[in-house]
Write a protein that holds these residues in place. Sequence first.
Motif, PDB file in Angstrom:
ATOM      1  N   HIS A  25      -0.467   8.923  -2.081  1.00 39.18           N
ATOM      2  CA  HIS A  25      -0.707   9.569  -0.846  1.00 39.18           C
ATOM      3  C   HIS A  25      -1.595  10.462  -0.737  1.00 39.18           C
ATOM      4  N   ALA A  26      -2.806  10.730   0.428  1.00 43.27           N
ATOM      5  CA  ALA A  26      -3.659  11.250   0.659  1.00 43.27           C
ATOM      6  C   ALA A  26      -3.825  12.194   1.394  1.00 43.27           C
ATOM      7  N   GLY A  96      10.513  -0.183  -7.274  1.00 41.43           N
ATOM      8  CA  GLY A  96       9.897  -1.506  -7.031  1.00 41.43           C
ATOM      9  C   GLY A  96       8.857  -2.490  -6.424  1.00 41.43           C
ATOM     10  N   GLU A  97       7.968  -2.960  -5.940  1.00 44.29           N
ATOM     11  CA  GLU A  97       7.414  -3.671  -6.089  1.00 44.29           C
ATOM     12  C   GLU A  97       7.484  -5.116  -5.085  1.00 44.29           C
ATOM     13  N   ALA A  98       7.656  -4.676  -3.519  1.00 42.89           N
ATOM     14  CA  ALA A  98       7.590  -6.191  -2.583  1.00 42.89           C
ATOM     15  C   ALA A  98       6.512  -7.465  -3.330  1.00 42.89           C
ATOM     16  N   GLY A 127       1.839   0.278   4.423  1.00 46.53           N
ATOM     17  CA  GLY A 127       0.431   0.691   5.080  1.00 46.53           C
ATOM     18  C   GLY A 127      -0.744  -0.289   5.315  1.00 46.53           C
ATOM     19  N   PHE A 131       1.688  -5.630   4.086  1.00 49.89           N
ATOM     20  CA  PHE A 131       1.300  -6.699   2.392  1.00 49.89           C
ATOM     21  C   PHE A 131       2.063  -8.125   3.427  1.00 49.89           C
ATOM     22  N   ALA A 150     -12.103   6.052   3.756  1.00 48.86           N
ATOM     23  CA  ALA A 150     -12.384   7.513   3.667  1.00 48.86           C
ATOM     24  C   ALA A 150     -12.542   7.551   2.303  1.00 48.86           C
ATOM     25  N   GLU A 152     -11.826  10.806  -0.226  1.00 45.99           N
ATOM     26  CA  GLU A 152     -11.358  12.534  -0.143  1.00 45.99           C
ATOM     27  C   GLU A 152     -12.037  13.185  -1.119  1.00 45.99           C
ATOM     28  N   PHE A 194     -15.040   9.987   6.753  1.00 45.88           N
ATOM     29  CA  PHE A 194     -14.143   9.347   7.197  1.00 45.88           C
ATOM     30  C   PHE A 194     -15.297   7.942   8.025  1.00 45.88           C
ATOM     31  N   ASP A 237      -8.379   4.629   7.046  1.00 47.05           N
ATOM     32  CA  ASP A 237      -6.838   5.639   7.603  1.00 47.05           C
ATOM     33  C   ASP A 237      -7.176   4.348   9.237  1.00 47.05           C
ATOM     34  N   THR A 254       5.745  -1.274  10.741  1.00 46.09           N
ATOM     35  CA  THR A 254       5.607   0.056  11.500  1.00 46.09           C
ATOM     36  C   THR A 254       4.576   1.422  10.160  1.00 46.09           C
ATOM     37  N   GLY A 256       1.069   3.017   9.310  1.00 42.78           N
ATOM     38  CA  GLY A 256      -0.288   3.220   9.336  1.00 42.78           C
ATOM     39  C   GLY A 256      -0.457   1.201   9.191  1.00 42.78           C
ATOM     40  N   ALA A 257       0.630   0.499   8.640  1.00 43.06           N
ATOM     41  CA  ALA A 257       0.478  -1.122   8.728  1.00 43.06           C
ATOM     42  C   ALA A 257       0.013  -1.254  10.375  1.00 43.06           C
ATOM     43  N   LEU A 263       0.210  11.062  10.216  1.00 48.70           N
ATOM     44  CA  LEU A 263       1.232  10.673   9.796  1.00 48.70           C
ATOM     45  C   LEU A 263       2.386  11.372  10.709  1.00 48.70           C
TER      46      LEU A 263
HETATM   47  C1  LIG Z   1      -8.134   9.725   2.954  1.00 47.71           C
HETATM   48  C2  LIG Z   1      -7.197   9.588   3.912  1.00 47.71           C
HETATM   49  C3  LIG Z   1      -6.814  10.947   4.128  1.00 47.71           C
HETATM   50  C4  LIG Z   1      -5.934  11.076   5.560  1.00 47.71           C
HETATM   51  N1  LIG Z   1      -5.668  12.025   5.941  1.00 47.71           N
HETATM   52  C5  LIG Z   1      -4.766  12.697   6.730  1.00 47.71           C
HETATM   53  C6  LIG Z   1      -3.786  13.504   7.027  1.00 47.71           C
HETATM   54  O1  LIG Z   1      -4.527  14.923   6.690  1.00 47.71           O
HETATM   55  N2  LIG Z   1      -3.418  14.002   8.118  1.00 47.71           N
HETATM   56  C7  LIG Z   1      -2.918  12.791   8.897  1.00 47.71           C
HETATM   57  O2  LIG Z   1      -1.651  13.146   9.845  1.00 47.71           O
HETATM   58  N3  LIG Z   1      -3.122  11.610   8.507  1.00 47.71           N
HETATM   59  C8  LIG Z   1      -4.165  11.157   7.481  1.00 47.71           C
HETATM   60  N4  LIG Z   1      -4.458  10.119   6.935  1.00 47.71           N
HETATM   61  C9  LIG Z   1      -3.860   8.681   7.189  1.00 47.71           C
HETATM   62  C10 LIG Z   1      -2.501   9.058   6.580  1.00 47.71           C
HETATM   63  O3  LIG Z   1      -2.611   8.502   5.582  1.00 47.71           O
HETATM   64  C11 LIG Z   1      -2.257   7.332   7.308  1.00 47.71           C
HETATM   65  O4  LIG Z   1      -1.692   7.640   8.926  1.00 47.71           O
HETATM   66  C12 LIG Z   1      -0.623   7.203   7.294  1.00 47.71           C
HETATM   67  O5  LIG Z   1       0.180   7.435   5.718  1.00 47.71           O
HETATM   68  C13 LIG Z   1       0.535   5.758   7.361  1.00 47.71           C
HETATM   69  O6  LIG Z   1       1.489   6.171   6.368  1.00 47.71           O
HETATM   70  P1  LIG Z   1       2.610   4.479   5.984  1.00 47.71           P
HETATM   71  O7  LIG Z   1       3.369   6.093   5.463  1.00 47.71           O
HETATM   72  O8  LIG Z   1       2.679   4.180   6.836  1.00 47.71           O
HETATM   73  O9  LIG Z   1       1.024   3.989   5.290  1.00 47.71           O
HETATM   74  P2  LIG Z   1       1.008   4.939   3.437  1.00 47.71           P
HETATM   75  O10 LIG Z   1       0.513   5.963   3.334  1.00 47.71           O
HETATM   76  O11 LIG Z   1      -0.124   4.099   3.337  1.00 47.71           O
HETATM   77  O12 LIG Z   1       2.205   3.977   2.372  1.00 47.71           O
HETATM   78  C14 LIG Z   1       2.244   3.429   2.420  1.00 47.71           C
HETATM   79  C15 LIG Z   1       3.050   2.857   0.930  1.00 47.71           C
HETATM   80  O13 LIG Z   1       4.151   1.429   1.022  1.00 47.71           O
HETATM   81  C16 LIG Z   1       3.256   1.591  -1.092  1.00 47.71           C
HETATM   82  N5  LIG Z   1       4.034   0.124  -0.842  1.00 47.71           N
HETATM   83  C17 LIG Z   1       2.305  -0.349  -0.125  1.00 47.71           C
HETATM   84  N6  LIG Z   1       2.738  -1.617  -0.586  1.00 47.71           N
HETATM   85  C18 LIG Z   1       4.029  -2.066  -1.242  1.00 47.71           C
HETATM   86  C19 LIG Z   1       4.445  -2.661  -2.117  1.00 47.71           C
HETATM   87  N7  LIG Z   1       4.421  -4.417  -2.083  1.00 47.71           N
HETATM   88  N8  LIG Z   1       6.273  -2.921  -2.162  1.00 47.71           N
HETATM   89  C20 LIG Z   1       6.898  -1.328  -2.391  1.00 47.71           C
HETATM   90  N9  LIG Z   1       5.927  -0.639  -1.937  1.00 47.71           N
HETATM   91  C21 LIG Z   1       4.668  -0.486  -1.539  1.00 47.71           C
HETATM   92  C22 LIG Z   1       2.930   1.982  -0.749  1.00 47.71           C
HETATM   93  O14 LIG Z   1       2.855   2.759  -2.507  1.00 47.71           O
HETATM   94  C23 LIG Z   1       3.178   3.689   0.041  1.00 47.71           C
HETATM   95  O15 LIG Z   1       3.695   4.542  -0.777  1.00 47.71           O
HETATM   96  C24 LIG Z   1      -5.477  10.038   6.346  1.00 47.71           C
HETATM   97  C25 LIG Z   1      -6.043   8.625   5.245  1.00 47.71           C
HETATM   98  C26 LIG Z   1      -6.503   8.900   4.091  1.00 47.71           C
HETATM   99  C27 LIG Z   1      -7.333   7.617   3.380  1.00 47.71           C
END
Ligand SMILES: Cc1cc2nc3c(=O)[nH]c(=O)nc-3n(C[C@H](O)[C@H](O)[C@H](O)COP(=O)(O)OP(=O)(O)OC[C@H]3O[C@@H](n4cnc5c(N)ncnc54)[C@H](O)[C@@H]3O)c2cc1C
Length: 371
Positions: A25-26, A96-98, A127, A131, A150, A152, A194, A237, A254, A256-257, A263
């Motif tokens: 997580h970045a 675990g992993e889906a 994300g 998947f 990106a 960073e 980015f 991103d 829901t 990022g996916a 965030l």
């Molecule tokens: C370098 C970088 C910096 C960023 N900085 C910012 C910031 O400062 N502020 C901001 O608001 N946004 C930032 N963003 C955007 C932000 O990261 C995303 O909008 C946000 O992370 C989306 O959250 P999410 O939980 O939907 O997805 P993700 O954060 O991608 O989380 C997805 C989760 O699903 C898990 N996962 C994936 N596949 C599987 C699987 N098959 N089985 C089980 N688990 C799985 C992963 O391990 C992960 O924990 C940044 C993005 C990047 C790339």
Amino acid sequence: MAALSAAEAGCSTTLLERDLEGSSHAANTLFEGMAARAGIAVEESYVIRALDGMRIVSPSGFAATIPGKGYFIDRKRFDEHYLRLAEGAGVSILDGEALRSKLDGSRRTVACTGGEIDARVVIDASGIRSFLAQESDLRPMRHPGDIAWAMEAEVEYPALGDENLFSYWIGSMAPGWKATFSPAGGDRATLGVFVRGHGQNVQSFFRSFLGRFKSEKAKEYRNIEEMKILSVRRGGDPICVLPGEITADSLMVTGGAAGQSGLVYGMRAGTICGAVAARAVAEGDVSAESLVEYEARWRSEFYWEYRLGRSALLTLSGMKDGDVDLLVRGLSGKALISGDSFLKKAAFSGARVAMVQPKTVFGLLRNLLRG
Ligand SMILES: Cc1cc2nc3c(=O)[nH]c(=O)nc-3n(C[C@H](O)[C@H](O)[C@H](O)COP(=O)(O)OP(=O)(O)OC[C@H]3O[C@@H](n4cnc5c(N)ncnc54)[C@H](O)[C@@H]3O)c2cc1C
């Protein structure tokens, strides 16, 4: 947040995560205004430091300051905080992993490392690789080719982290989005680029931004050449991709996916998603027609904001560095934020932009109409 809100609404809920440590997580920055708009209360427990706002810097170094409280957060503590809330609401957390999912009447079975989960509704929050959604032939992002890639780095140099503003450079050093400097307090900060439209490997942009950053800072920090890079993260991103197909029978997508980038906005989207899933389960109808209420609720809260954001980024991508300089120079010293509602703020900022560079407004409108 999806798991938390589904559990709070009375659903038996399992959260499957392959990286409970959150090492992938970045994201580390939150802005108070966006958090408030998304209904998220920022918690002191995970804030490393509060900053006063952001500087937007143009290619030739003109800067406009936008006041507004922002936070550098401790991602581990942030993740831990929401995992504990979910656990407290009754969510079972599985490490675990889906691997795949299968629709079976009005249920879905998810095969994962260590077994199977049989669910009325599966929510894919995995994300940008989205998947499970992809595997079920959903296209959850409307413009997946517009993901910003990106790179960073966490960096260290004495007192570099004590600056009070986030800085965002726009223009050809990070085409399509931005290069960032986020001061984390003391000797720590992050530097990133980015970039949209130049593939996933953005190292060359990062290298030249690093050079530029060091030469800009050389006056304030005498030995900045000695700044250390402690670690580097890469990722995508989905800043302006917009949601596409995000519901199907027994399946929702829901965060990022689903192209719901950022965030706090992603968290709000997850909350709506979990609440709709719980309602559908309670009513015994988890068909796509029933789950589509999630899309309608998301659209009524966020659609135009994302459309405007996308339009602004497309317009920016099409501007020459000289035009970006003129725009930022024209805006520098002017109040950019006014009014309380999003539309009032957008109208106010739009009016400011129209005054300093009318052709940019035509670009914005043209891109807005493109969808
Ligand atoms: C370098 C970088 C910096 C960023 N900085 C910012 C910031 O400062 N502020 C901001 O608001 N946004 C930032 N963003 C955007 C932000 O990261 C995303 O909008 C946000 O992370 C989306 O959250 P999410 O939980 O939907 O997805 P993700 O954060 O991608 O989380 C997805 C989760 O699903 C898990 N996962 C994936 N596949 C599987 C699987 N098959 N089985 C089980 N688990 C799985 C992963 O391990 C992960 O924990 C940044 C993005 C990047 C790339």
